[in-house]
Write an enzyme that holds these catalytic residues in place. Structure first.
Site, PDB file in Angstrom:
ATOM      1  N   ASP A  12       4.512  -1.713   8.286  1.00  0.00           N
ATOM      2  CA  ASP A  12       4.090  -0.302   8.501  1.00  0.00           C
ATOM      3  C   ASP A  12       4.236   0.180   6.703  1.00  0.00           C
ATOM      4  O   ASP A  12       5.171  -0.014   6.353  1.00  0.00           O
ATOM      5  CB  ASP A  12       5.022   0.335   9.229  1.00  0.00           C
ATOM      6  CG  ASP A  12       4.916   1.676   9.161  1.00  0.00           C
ATOM      7  OD1 ASP A  12       4.080   2.458   8.523  1.00  0.00           O
ATOM      8  OD2 ASP A  12       5.503   2.358  10.299  1.00  0.00           O
ATOM      9  N   ILE A  13       3.060   0.684   6.550  1.00  0.00           N
ATOM     10  CA  ILE A  13       3.045   1.115   4.894  1.00  0.00           C
ATOM     11  C   ILE A  13       4.133   2.256   4.659  1.00  0.00           C
ATOM     12  O   ILE A  13       4.618   2.429   3.763  1.00  0.00           O
ATOM     13  CB  ILE A  13       1.575   1.708   4.526  1.00  0.00           C
ATOM     14  CG1 ILE A  13       1.473   1.510   3.051  1.00  0.00           C
ATOM     15  CG2 ILE A  13       1.131   2.772   5.048  1.00  0.00           C
ATOM     16  CD1 ILE A  13      -0.126   1.648   2.787  1.00  0.00           C
ATOM     17  N   ASN A  26      -8.813  11.763   5.712  1.00  0.00           N
ATOM     18  CA  ASN A  26     -10.021  12.401   6.159  1.00  0.00           C
ATOM     19  C   ASN A  26     -10.677  13.556   4.939  1.00  0.00           C
ATOM     20  O   ASN A  26      -9.583  14.181   4.424  1.00  0.00           O
ATOM     21  CB  ASN A  26     -10.290  13.024   7.552  1.00  0.00           C
ATOM     22  CG  ASN A  26      -9.301  13.884   7.779  1.00  0.00           C
ATOM     23  OD1 ASN A  26      -9.028  14.859   7.016  1.00  0.00           O
ATOM     24  ND2 ASN A  26      -8.559  13.541   9.234  1.00  0.00           N
ATOM     25  N   VAL A  35      -3.042   5.555   9.979  1.00  0.00           N
ATOM     26  CA  VAL A  35      -2.125   5.488   9.063  1.00  0.00           C
ATOM     27  C   VAL A  35      -2.043   6.822   8.551  1.00  0.00           C
ATOM     28  O   VAL A  35      -0.803   6.890   7.828  1.00  0.00           O
ATOM     29  CB  VAL A  35      -2.716   4.453   7.855  1.00  0.00           C
ATOM     30  CG1 VAL A  35      -4.180   5.157   7.238  1.00  0.00           C
ATOM     31  CG2 VAL A  35      -1.696   4.056   7.102  1.00  0.00           C
ATOM     32  N   ASP A  36      -2.840   7.756   8.291  1.00  0.00           N
ATOM     33  CA  ASP A  36      -2.714   9.343   8.124  1.00  0.00           C
ATOM     34  C   ASP A  36      -1.880   9.964   9.001  1.00  0.00           C
ATOM     35  O   ASP A  36      -0.741  10.589   8.288  1.00  0.00           O
ATOM     36  CB  ASP A  36      -4.070   9.806   8.261  1.00  0.00           C
ATOM     37  CG  ASP A  36      -4.309  11.205   7.592  1.00  0.00           C
ATOM     38  OD1 ASP A  36      -3.327  11.457   6.716  1.00  0.00           O
ATOM     39  OD2 ASP A  36      -5.294  11.662   7.581  1.00  0.00           O
ATOM     40  N   THR A 120     -11.115   0.707   7.855  1.00  0.00           N
ATOM     41  CA  THR A 120     -11.170  -0.258   8.811  1.00  0.00           C
ATOM     42  C   THR A 120     -10.699   0.004  10.154  1.00  0.00           C
ATOM     43  O   THR A 120     -10.673  -0.923  11.061  1.00  0.00           O
ATOM     44  CB  THR A 120     -10.745  -1.592   8.313  1.00  0.00           C
ATOM     45  OG1 THR A 120      -9.310  -1.572   8.463  1.00  0.00           O
ATOM     46  CG2 THR A 120     -11.147  -2.083   7.021  1.00  0.00           C
TER      47      THR A 120
END
Ligand code: ADP
Length: 172
Positions: A12-13, A26, A35-36, A120
């Site tokens: 998980d980043i 976006n 992820v945002d 992606t």
């Protein structure tokens, strides 16, 4: 592999300790899903407050904010293209995202930067092609930015990891 300058990890980043993590944002920069959403939740509300001051971000460009409650000092927000079949400039636009992030990395003297697989998810970019572009741009910047010590590609699932492994195995 430790010591390699371009690395893959399944994680998980939001948990990573890089100088900067990249957000697949976006155009509004006001948060979203995927992820945002995860980055905004983990960073805390101060991130949204700073993002509100930035205005919109055109596709292919990038903006930098602090990381707030994240382990990473900085968040680089970039807006990837929505996939419409590949003939509408999507590859060039995705490459520009990476280039825009690397330009900020240079400006801020960053040594480590972690990327999700931009576009992606909800934006539908095929993973194999997206990974090829990401790896190509990473190799290019590594050859010319000596401050940058490591680029980490964060694969959120096995398919993404396989796509990056394949891209890295291809000759530059
Ligand atoms: P986009 O709108 O650019 O497609 P998404 O957030 O929908 O952005 O997906 C981009 C990539 O990020 C996808 O490969 C998705 O699996 C991955 N992803 C989602 N959440 C996380 C996370 N917490 N850490 C790392 N990667 C993530």
């Amino acid at each position: 592999m430790p010591g390699e300058k371009i690395q893959l990890t399944e994680a998980d980043i939001t948990t990573l300790q890089a100088d900067a993590i990249v957000n697949a944002a976006n155009n509004s920069l006001l948060g979203g899903g995927g992820v945002d959403g995860a980055i905004h939740r983990a960073a805390g509300p101060e991130l949204l407050t700073q993002c509100r001051t930035l205005g919109c971000c055109p596709t292919g460009e990038a903006r930098i904010t602090k990381g707030y409650r994240l382990p990473a000092a900085w968040v680089i927000h970039t807006v990837g293209p929505v996939w419409h079949g590949g003939a509408q400039g999507e590859p060039e636009m995705l490459a520009r995202c990476y280039q825009s992030c690397f330009a900020l990395a240079r400006e801020y003297g960053l040594r480590t930067i972690a990327f999700p697989a931009i576009s992606t998810g909800v934006y539908g970019y095929p993973k194999a092609e997206a990974a090829r572009i990401a790896v190509h741009e990473a190799r290019r910047v590594m050859a010319e930015n000596k401050t940058l010590a490591a680029i980490l590609f964060v694969c959120f699932n096995r398919d993404t990891r396989l796509a990056y492994e394949k891209a890295l195995a291809e000759k530059p």
